[in-house]
Design an enzyme around this catalytic site. Structure first.
Site, PDB file in Angstrom:
ATOM      1  N   TYR B 362       0.737  -1.305   0.003  1.00  0.00           N
ATOM      2  CA  TYR B 362      -0.026  -0.021   0.020  1.00  0.00           C
ATOM      3  C   TYR B 362       0.715   1.283   0.044  1.00  0.00           C
ATOM      4  O   TYR B 362       2.061   1.416   0.376  1.00  0.00           O
ATOM      5  CB  TYR B 362      -1.181  -0.124   1.178  1.00  0.00           C
ATOM      6  CG  TYR B 362      -0.688   0.136   2.556  1.00  0.00           C
ATOM      7  CD1 TYR B 362       0.668  -0.011   3.042  1.00  0.00           C
ATOM      8  CD2 TYR B 362      -1.756  -0.010   3.502  1.00  0.00           C
ATOM      9  CE1 TYR B 362       0.975   0.386   4.415  1.00  0.00           C
ATOM     10  CE2 TYR B 362      -1.533   0.104   4.782  1.00  0.00           C
ATOM     11  CZ  TYR B 362      -0.145   0.243   5.179  1.00  0.00           C
ATOM     12  OH  TYR B 362       0.127   0.308   6.516  1.00  0.00           O
ATOM     13  N   GLU B 363       0.093   2.269  -0.160  1.00  0.00           N
ATOM     14  CA  GLU B 363       0.808   3.729  -0.549  1.00  0.00           C
ATOM     15  C   GLU B 363       1.818   3.511  -1.386  1.00  0.00           C
ATOM     16  O   GLU B 363       3.025   4.163  -1.329  1.00  0.00           O
ATOM     17  CB  GLU B 363       1.068   4.340   0.916  1.00  0.00           C
ATOM     18  CG  GLU B 363      -0.134   4.678   1.725  1.00  0.00           C
ATOM     19  CD  GLU B 363      -0.051   5.808   2.763  1.00  0.00           C
ATOM     20  OE1 GLU B 363       0.852   6.519   2.444  1.00  0.00           O
ATOM     21  OE2 GLU B 363      -0.648   6.019   3.479  1.00  0.00           O
ATOM     22  N   GLY B 364       1.674   3.007  -2.433  1.00  0.00           N
ATOM     23  CA  GLY B 364       2.498   2.619  -3.525  1.00  0.00           C
ATOM     24  C   GLY B 364       3.415   1.491  -3.490  1.00  0.00           C
ATOM     25  O   GLY B 364       4.107   1.522  -2.391  1.00  0.00           O
TER      26      GLY B 364
END
Lengths: 320, 381, 249
Positions: B362-364
């Protein structure tokens, strides 16, 4: 010159720790080559006071005062008698009373003070005593350099030596003191073995799983005539009262036998039990650090082990 | 160059550690097993100021620097990343976004309750068909004159149900592609919002992850952050900072597992000695320690750059990529060191291993971070 | 009403204690310092009392005897909610020395209540509170496990052997507190840490005071012999060993 020992009573009776303290005072006086004076405050009968003679008491000063004195008044009475008897060393028990009063006595007598001393001094000139520091993680030798010394003795560190003597009881004149602190009410635990006095302590930790499971622990305690105790998480959870909490910030105990049941053995807990003579640990986790501190260990589930253990001790006690 | 923390930074680290080791650890296994939202802890951490610790005190925040934030995130994540992700989203995405790009009115109205932790924020970017690819937003924010009309679905939204304030990324001018994207502040309880079921995740199971559906949700124009079409830039800038939070989280997961492995290996005996005395275990610990130290330094460097007002997107991508990768490695090794005990919940490390996996996603994802890093390298050299 | 809380700066309670090679001093390198656990509870209770009744309690002051490296501990006390702090610039030697420094440092201040932890987790002296009370000639109550203030009357619960007593004391008084005085130590909030920046930390020079005792040597406690594991199926064996080998029952 003398050694002055201050002793407490409970409802006019002395406990084992009192005799230990008297025996300690007697041996200390001998080491120093001075006399021994005992101070007892409260209503204690002659016979009870004379029983101290078994451990070397000869001169007992009785102040039949009300026990609800404030700390300042206590300190004034003790330091007064210390001055009067030219005490070189004042000895008290390292318990709640000792912690409260000994520092005040020390200031009044301009004495150096060491609390929670272990056993007799290593040397008397200079005066060097042993004590534990860092909550049991370290032993230190401390020199007290003042002319008069005040020490509080850790329980179960000095043993008892019989030395029959004749006891003279001398009544001190009554004192009239206006206490600066007042007792409004007292609540006494009834019928149970006191944790601070117990020879055997049965203590439960989080491994007991729930407060309902304390019944078998209490049964074991009853069979052994033991006091019950607990670890910090247990008292924090409210499973058991705070006064049962044994550990660094709770009570420090020194029984002959300590049962750690379902207690993992955090360093803070070990700090409270390291002076126990024998430690028995029961835990289902064989890697629990309590086993490094224990003398005897049982690996298993408490639900199963505890009742069996109680049975085994019952059998032993009944002589089979 | 100075590697010393300030007294204040250490105090914050200690406060986070005390809270985590004393309170947060309680019931963490039960929360994870049964996916119980850590409401009590979110409240307590809000009262301590951790939920808005980076926000300027004039907007009711803690006014702390990013270094302190990294230290606090690490400590909380050693114990429970379901809680630290709430802290991260609220601090470094939602509060950061409004504080840096919002109007004074938006800050008064939305930032203050978020900084106090009275409301929790959610950042709604991911879509069923656009996870890491922020350019292909399907959610639309149609310009209706005095308001926007929001339609579409967002996925994997942390705090999706519990949040009071959403930041929603949506397309207003599809013809302008990513330059047509806007970011809107949306009240979670606006009519037309449906929150999907709680996602039953592999790890971070007690954080509140949902899909969120918008069906003709009216959003006042004054709730748009920045100029018309600022949304994509906003998302990129905010995610740069968000990466520091997740990097610190991954770092905490790794160091939490490492601390447990060290302790265990000094207690557990095999072949007549503590397993820490076996070189195969000791060398594992050495490798873990080096990785963690590297990850920590990357996190702190990114935080320092941000605090200095210097560009930090490259550094935060490196920190996030590296910390997430080593979190996976270190937690896997921690489980290995624990042997069979590592595979059961009671010893925490299997949970940390499951949590670590998410930090790579997550978050990239790690792959996206490598794109960010490699593009920067190729632009520069 | 002004409350003074005496704070000792001690190594974290989980610290492994090391000594210098001559065993005469503790090697404090790498030690994490904390507020003595009992003092921390005392501080927490003082803050709770002030929060509950800000009109009655104007000020909480934290005091320590220590060199400059004790200041982070005092600043933590400020972050937790103390209003100001005093550091007596001296290294503690024994309880008497510390109590003398405290007495001198507050002689020109007006405190109504002094809270001290019952002992410190480093040297376990359990004496400073009582000595301070005696030097000030104030009443004291020891082993206090709860405190409430009603007007000028201070109601406390103290532990006694095998029970507890509800007591009343006036001001000024010294309360020597133990576990139970507050549930959990206060963790400083971000706001607290921020406002601590602007709070006053006064440094007071040490006065001449002769210590009456000093530590000669340190040693590690004797190693326990290995734990004897008893089969859970054979607990009669445990009973037998405790009876015949250990001779404790």
């Amino acid at each position: 010159m003398s050694v002055l020992v201050y002793i407490e009573n409970r409802n006019g009776k002395f406990k084992k720790s009192t005799y230990e303290l008297v025996s300690y005072g007697s041996r200390l006086a001998e080491l120093l080559g001075v006399g021994l004076n005992i101070l007892s405050i409260g209503n204690v009968a002659d016979d009870e006071l004379k029983s101290l003679g078994k451990y070397g008491a000869s001169h007992v000063h009785r102040l039949a005062a009300d026990m609800s004195l404030d700390d300042k008044s206590f300190a004034s009475i003790i330091s007064g008698l210390a001055a009067q008897t030219s005490a070189k060393v004042v000895v008290m028990a390292h318990n709640l009373t000792g912690k409260a009063i000994a520092p005040r006595v020390a200031i009044r007598l301009k004495a150096g003070m060491v609390s929670a001393v272990n056993g007799l001094p290593v040397l008397v000139s200079p005066f060097v005593v042993n004590k534990k520091s860092f909550s049991g993680k370290s032993l230190v030798q401390i020199e007290i350099s003042s002319a008069i010394k005040v020490i509080t003795l850790s329980q179960n560190t000095a043993g008892m030596v019989e030395k029959p003597s004749n006891v003279i009881v001398e009544d001190l004149p009554a004192v009239s003191i206006y206490p600066a602190t007042r007792v409004l009410s007292t609540e006494v635990q009834s019928g149970k073995v006191l944790l601070s006095e117990a020879d055997v302590v049965v203590s439960g930790g989080r491994g007991m799983r729930s407060p309902e499971n304390w019944k078998p622990l209490e049964e074991l305690a009853e069979v052994l005539g033991a006091a019950t105790a607990c670890s910090r998480p247990v008292s924090d959870e409210g499973w058991r009262p705070h006064h049962e909490h044994v550990g660094q910030t709770g009570k420090v105990v020194a029984p002959n036998l300590y049962f750690a049941l379902g207690i993992s053995g955090a360093i803070q807990h070990l700090a409270g039990i390291s002076s126990s003579k024998v430690i028995v640990a029961v835990n289902k986790d064989p890697e629990a650090p309590i086993f490094t501190a224990a003398d005897y260990g049982v690996i298993g589930d408490l639900q199963v082990v505890l009742p069996k253990m109680t049975e085994a001790f019952k059998k032993l006690k009944s002589g089979n | 160059m100075n590697f010393e923390f300030t007294e204040e930074q250490l105090m914050i680290q200690q406060a986070a550690r005390d809270y985590a080791q004393r309170d947060l650890i309680e019931d963490v296994i039960e929360r994870d097993t049964n996916s119980i939202y850590p409401a009590k802890h979110v409240k307590a951490l809000s009262e301590l100021g951790f939920m808005g610790m980076l926000v300027d005190p004039k907007y009711d925040g803690g006014g702390m620097d990013t270094i302190s934030y990294v230290l606090a995130m690490e400590e909380i994540s050693k114990v429970d990343s379901s809680v630290s992700v709430i802290m991260s989203v609220n601090n470094s995405l939602v509060c950061y976004g409004i504080e840096n790009f919002g109007t004074e009115e938006q800050k008064e109205k939305f930032l203050k309750p978020l900084a106090r932790g009275e409301k929790i924020g959610a950042f709604l970017l991911s879509e069923p068909e656009a996870g890491s690819d922020a350019t292909s937003q399907r959610t639309t924010a149609e310009d209706m004159g005095d308001h926007y009309l929001l339609n579409g679905t967002k996925n994997w939204i942390t705090n999706g149900n519990t949040a009071g304030t959403y930041l929603v990324i949506a397309q207003t001018h599809p013809e302008k592609k990513h330059k047509g994207i806007n970011v809107l502040i949306v009240d979670r309880h606006s009519p037309g919002i449906t929150v999907g079921p709680h996602e039953d995740k592999m790890g971070m199971r007690s954080s509140d992850t949902h899909s969120v559906m918008f069906n003709n949700v009216k959003v006042p124009k004054e709730n748009r952050i920045g100029e018309d079409g600022f949304g994509f830039k906003f998302a990129m800038k905010t995610l740069d900072g968000g990466r520091i939070g997740i990097a610190a989280q991954a770092l905490g997961i790794a160091s939490g597992a490492f601390e447990r492995a060290v302790k265990y290996s000094k207690e557990r005996k095999a072949f007549g000695t503590e397993i820490a005395n076996h070189q195969s275990v000791a060398f594992k610990l050495a490798d873990m320690a080096v990785k963690i130290e590297n990850a920590r330094n990357l996190c702190l460097k990114a935080a320092w750059l941000k605090d200095q007002g210097k560009p930090y997107g490259y550094a935060s991508a490196m920190a996030k990529y590296y910390a997430a990768e080593i979190a996976m490695e270190v937690t896997t090794e921690a489980v290995q060191i624990h042997g069979g005990y590592g595979y059961v919940k009671e010893y925490h490390v299997e949970r940390l291993m499951r949590e670590a996996k998410l930090t790579q996603i997550y978050e990239g994802t790690s792959e996206i971070q490598k794109i960010v890093i490699s593009r920067q390298i190729l632009n520069e050299f | 009403m002004n409350i003074l809380v005496c704070i000792s700066n001690v190594p974290d309670t989980t610290t492994r204690i090391k000594y210098t090679t001559d065993q005469k001093e503790v090697d404090y390198s790498g030690v994490q310092w904390i507020i003595n656990p009992w003092d921390e509870l005392a501080l927490t209770r003082a803050i709770e009392l002030k929060e509950a009744n800000p009109a009655l309690i104007q000020k909480i002051t934290a005091i320590t005897v220590g060199k400059a490296d004790a200041e982070p501990t005092l600043r933590k006390a400020l972050a937790c909610g103390a209003d100001d702090a005093i550091r007596v610039d001296a290294s503690g030697v024994d309880s008497f020395y510390t109590a003398s420094q405290l007495t001198n440092a507050i002689k020109d201040e007006s405190f109504d209540l002094i809270l001290c932890g019952i002992e410190s987790s480093d040297f376990n002296g359990a004496a400073v509170g009582g000595m301070l009370a005696e030097l000030l000639d104030w009443p004291s109550v020891s082993a206090v496990s709860s405190v409430n203030i009603e007007n000028e009357s201070v109601k406390v619960t103290r532990e006694i052997d095998g029970g507890k007593q509800l007591m009343e004391t006036g001001t000024p008084s010294v309360l020597i507190v133990q576990k139970g005085i507050a549930l959990n130590p206060r963790i400083p909030s971000m706001r607290g840490i921020m406002t601590a920046r602007t709070k006053q930390l006064k440094v007071v020079p040490a006065v001449e005071a002769a210590a009456q005792s000093h530590i000669l040597t340190f040693a590690a406690p004797p190693q326990k012999s290995a734990c004897k594991i008893i089969d859970a199926e054979n607990l009669d064996e445990l009973a037998r060993l405790l009876h015949t080998e250990a001779r404790v029952i």
